[in-house]
Write a protein that holds these residues in place. Structure first.
Motif, PDB file in Angstrom:
ATOM      1  N   UNK A 297      -7.178   4.109  -8.552  1.00 47.18           N
ATOM      2  CA  UNK A 297      -6.067   3.363  -7.968  1.00 47.18           C
ATOM      3  C   UNK A 297      -6.579   2.378  -6.914  1.00 47.18           C
ATOM      4  N   UNK A 298      -6.079   1.164  -6.946  1.00 51.08           N
ATOM      5  CA  UNK A 298      -6.513   0.163  -5.961  1.00 51.08           C
ATOM      6  C   UNK A 298      -5.802   0.360  -4.627  1.00 51.08           C
ATOM      7  N   UNK A 299      -6.373  -0.191  -3.593  1.00 48.71           N
ATOM      8  CA  UNK A 299      -5.700  -0.232  -2.295  1.00 48.71           C
ATOM      9  C   UNK A 299      -6.076  -1.547  -1.640  1.00 48.71           C
TER      10      UNK A 299
ATOM     11  N   UNK B  88       0.824  -1.219   0.000  1.00 42.45           N
ATOM     12  CA  UNK B  88       0.000   0.000   0.000  1.00 42.45           C
ATOM     13  C   UNK B  88       0.857   1.267   0.000  1.00 42.45           C
ATOM     14  N   UNK B  89       2.024   1.198   0.636  1.00 41.29           N
ATOM     15  CA  UNK B  89       2.912   2.367   0.603  1.00 41.29           C
ATOM     16  C   UNK B  89       3.457   2.561  -0.806  1.00 41.29           C
ATOM     17  N   UNK B  90       3.742   1.454  -1.518  1.00 35.94           N
ATOM     18  CA  UNK B  90       4.177   1.548  -2.917  1.00 35.94           C
ATOM     19  C   UNK B  90       3.074   2.188  -3.770  1.00 35.94           C
ATOM     20  N   UNK B  91       1.848   1.691  -3.561  1.00 31.98           N
ATOM     21  CA  UNK B  91       0.710   2.219  -4.333  1.00 31.98           C
ATOM     22  C   UNK B  91       0.546   3.708  -4.095  1.00 31.98           C
ATOM     23  N   UNK B  92       0.645   4.112  -2.826  1.00 35.80           N
ATOM     24  CA  UNK B  92       0.494   5.529  -2.474  1.00 35.80           C
ATOM     25  C   UNK B  92       1.568   6.385  -3.146  1.00 35.80           C
TER      26      UNK B  92
END
Length: 290
Positions: free
Chosen positions: A113-115, A87-91
């Motif tokens: 964007x997914x989480x 999730x930190x990568x996605x953010x």
């Protein structure tokens, strides 16, 4: 007669490479005065993303879609990476892509964007036994690195400071007359004064006299060459210090949580704790002391 409605036009995507957009983005972050640690974190995630798809300096943003983002996340999950890390990568990538999707910029077509959802992991504190091991006085008082790391352990347990803040502290920031420490580098960019405890005062006076000298412009906790120590180097050095003392947990940030724990157990006020920890919201402080 059917009512006619004016429809918003679709984004006219400008042709620009991923690398060009990212370089422009990083320049803007520096203009906005984001910390080098934050920028380094963004760059690390960006490199992971680029390497996965084998994008080069000619690859364009039009090659990135919501489907490719899902593909990347799926691959990371298969590698066994923790959900909080994913999730930190996605953010990190979301911030960059949102910047590219801005209407005035128009570098990318918008997409969602997914989480990932997952069980919140408990905060990792050091056990009281491990804290005692970390607080044992240096076995070799002539070893600067061991002594410095021992003082850093005492510092974090007395102040709750983040690693990035510790690396920036200079000798002149310690005022032994007023019993205060001035923190010029904090996550929220606001200078902060915190109390200097008697125990930490004694340790710092001896450490400065033996190892840092009279030049107040020197960093309090430098690298072995007396240069400013990078946060990542600080974390690695602390991890070695832990292992040498038989402590399995090696995350410096964990001591910050121990500081919060001891603060509450000693009857400290949670609102005062929020200020000392530099949290923007009380919810984060509550998570520390839950």
């Amino acid at each position: 007669m059917a009512t006619r409605r004016v429809k918003r036009s679709t984004v006219d995507v400008k042709k620009i490479t991923i690398e060009e957009a990212h370089n422009e983005y990083i320049k803007e972050l520096r203009v906005r005065n984001l910390s080098e640690d934050t920028i380094r974190n963004y760059n690390t995630t960006y490199k992971l993303f680029m390497d996965f798809f084998e994008f080069d300096d000619e690859s364009t943003l039009s090659e990135i879609t919501q489907s490719s983002l899902y593909e990347w996340i799926g691959s990371i999950k298969l590698d066994g990476v923790k959900i909080t890390t994913i999730n930190s990568y996605i953010t990190n990538m979301k911030v960059f892509f949102k910047w590219c999707m801005d209407e005035d910029r128009g570098y990318m077509e918008p997409f969602k964007f997914p989480k990932l959802k997952g069980q919140e992991e408990p905060i990792k504190l050091f056990s009281d036994e491990d804290v005692e091991k970390l607080l044992e006085k240096p076995r070799n008082p002539d070893n600067f690195v061991e002594t410095r790391n021992w003082v850093i352990v005492n510092w974090v347990l007395a102040t709750g400071n983040r690693g990035a803040t510790i690396a920036e502290v200079k000798i002149k920031d310690i005022d032994f007359k007023t019993k205060e420490i001035t923190l010029r580098h904090t996550k929220n960019k606001k200078a902060q004064s915190i109390p200097l405890s008697p125990a930490l005062e004694t340790i710092l006076k001896k450490y400065i006299k033996e190892w840092r000298g009279a030049n107040e412009d020197k960093y309090l906790f430098p690298g072995v060459g007396d240069e400013k120590m990078l946060t990542n180097s600080l974390r690695k050095s602390f991890a070695i210090y832990c292992r040498e003392r038989g402590v399995e947990q090696t995350n410096l940030h964990g001591l910050r949580h121990n500081f919060a724990k001891y603060w509450v157990l000693n009857g400290g006020n949670i609102f005062a704790l929020q200020k000392v920890l530099g949290h923007s919201t009380l919810d984060m402080t509550r998570r520390y002391v839950k």
